[in-house]
Motif scaffolding. Structure first.
Motif, PDB file in Angstrom:
ATOM      1  N   SER A 172       8.545  -6.901  19.299  1.00  0.00           N
ATOM      2  CA  SER A 172       7.553  -7.324  17.570  1.00  0.00           C
ATOM      3  C   SER A 172       8.567  -6.933  16.625  1.00  0.00           C
ATOM      4  N   GLU A 173       9.300  -6.106  16.551  1.00  0.00           N
ATOM      5  CA  GLU A 173      10.343  -5.966  15.587  1.00  0.00           C
ATOM      6  C   GLU A 173      11.374  -6.760  15.490  1.00  0.00           C
ATOM      7  N   ARG A 174      11.853  -7.167  16.676  1.00  0.00           N
ATOM      8  CA  ARG A 174      13.013  -7.955  17.115  1.00  0.00           C
ATOM      9  C   ARG A 174      12.738  -9.353  16.721  1.00  0.00           C
ATOM     10  N   SER A 175      11.731  -9.697  16.749  1.00  0.00           N
ATOM     11  CA  SER A 175      11.156 -11.327  16.706  1.00  0.00           C
ATOM     12  C   SER A 175      10.200 -11.523  15.448  1.00  0.00           C
ATOM     13  N   GLY A 176       9.868 -10.223  14.831  1.00  0.00           N
ATOM     14  CA  GLY A 176       9.147 -10.596  13.541  1.00  0.00           C
ATOM     15  C   GLY A 176       7.635 -10.946  13.935  1.00  0.00           C
ATOM     16  N   THR A 177       7.090 -10.576  15.100  1.00  0.00           N
ATOM     17  CA  THR A 177       5.795 -11.301  15.534  1.00  0.00           C
ATOM     18  C   THR A 177       4.886  -9.895  15.909  1.00  0.00           C
ATOM     19  N   SER A 178       3.571 -10.148  16.020  1.00  0.00           N
ATOM     20  CA  SER A 178       2.701  -8.906  15.933  1.00  0.00           C
ATOM     21  C   SER A 178       2.905  -8.553  17.581  1.00  0.00           C
ATOM     22  N   LYS A 179       2.616  -7.224  17.827  1.00  0.00           N
ATOM     23  CA  LYS A 179       2.658  -6.789  19.285  1.00  0.00           C
ATOM     24  C   LYS A 179       1.361  -7.403  19.984  1.00  0.00           C
ATOM     25  N   ASP A 180       0.562  -8.152  19.516  1.00  0.00           N
ATOM     26  CA  ASP A 180      -0.463  -8.565  19.819  1.00  0.00           C
ATOM     27  C   ASP A 180      -0.184  -9.823  20.928  1.00  0.00           C
ATOM     28  N   LEU A 181       1.266 -10.540  20.528  1.00  0.00           N
ATOM     29  CA  LEU A 181       1.627 -11.613  20.966  1.00  0.00           C
ATOM     30  C   LEU A 181       2.681 -11.338  22.314  1.00  0.00           C
ATOM     31  N   THR A 182       2.409  -9.955  22.621  1.00  0.00           N
ATOM     32  CA  THR A 182       3.436  -9.598  24.086  1.00  0.00           C
ATOM     33  C   THR A 182       2.324  -9.468  25.142  1.00  0.00           C
ATOM     34  N   ALA A 183       2.790  -9.597  26.242  1.00  0.00           N
ATOM     35  CA  ALA A 183       2.199  -9.472  27.457  1.00  0.00           C
ATOM     36  C   ALA A 183       3.189  -8.581  28.343  1.00  0.00           C
ATOM     37  N   VAL A 184       2.678  -7.515  28.766  1.00  0.00           N
ATOM     38  CA  VAL A 184       3.181  -6.473  29.472  1.00  0.00           C
ATOM     39  C   VAL A 184       3.056  -6.817  31.060  1.00  0.00           C
TER      40      VAL A 184
END
Length: 168
Positions: free
Chosen positions: A77-89
């Motif tokens: 999120s920090e690196r891409s400037g997007t929300s953590k909600d846009l990641t999938a673990v």
């Protein structure tokens, strides 16, 4: 459960054997959840898949939304400037020792990545640094190491964690 126990004996994964391995694998299904934390975990699940070889389950992977303790989503999120909600673990990946070398791990990861991308999410994962075989697989598949950080799992357990993101 038998394959997970075999992997734990052989490789030490998971590092800490869960009290309820079936719930750990399913990320605590809502039907069996006794606490709000378990219900929240079930709500975060996006999917799970198994691999079979010769009619026998030989591997597993899951995909979930970011949860407490997941480090890679915040880094991405920090690196891409997007929300953590846009990641999938991507998690709970393991392959039976006798089934290794057949591409099972790569196929399972590929399936989880495909589902994450279908949902418009970026796949990330955390792995204990001592699991060099898993790290080598992720790197062979083009995953990018974002950081290695120390994470306290208990008052007496400090673990080094490697955080990865799938190639864009």
């Amino acid at each position: 459960m038998q394959v997970l126990a075999e992997v734990h004996r052989c490789d030490g994964y998971p590092v800490n054997w869960p009290d309820r391995p079936d719930e750990w694998l399913s990320q605590a299904s809502a039907a069996s959840a006794a606490s709000a934390a378990s219900a929240a975990s079930a709500a975060s699940a996006l999917g799970a898949w198994v691999a079979e070889l010769g009619g026998r389950v030989v591997g597993h992977v899951s995909l979930s939304r970011s949860g407490e303790g997941d480090l890679a989503p915040g880094l991405w999120s920090e690196r891409s400037g997007t929300s953590k909600d846009l990641t999938a673990v991507v998690g709970r990946l393991f392959v039976a020792p006798q089934a290794r070398g057949h591409g099972v791990g790569a196929l399972l990861i590929g399936r989880a990545v495909e589902e994450a991308r279908r949902r418009g999410m970026h796949p990330v994962l955390d792995v204990v640094a001592s699991d060099t075989a898993a790290a080598a697989l992720y790197e062979r598949l083009g995953w990018e190491l974002m950081a290695t950080v120390e994470q306290r799992w208990s008052p007496s357990q400090l673990v080094s964690i490697r955080c990865y993101a799938a190639a864009s």
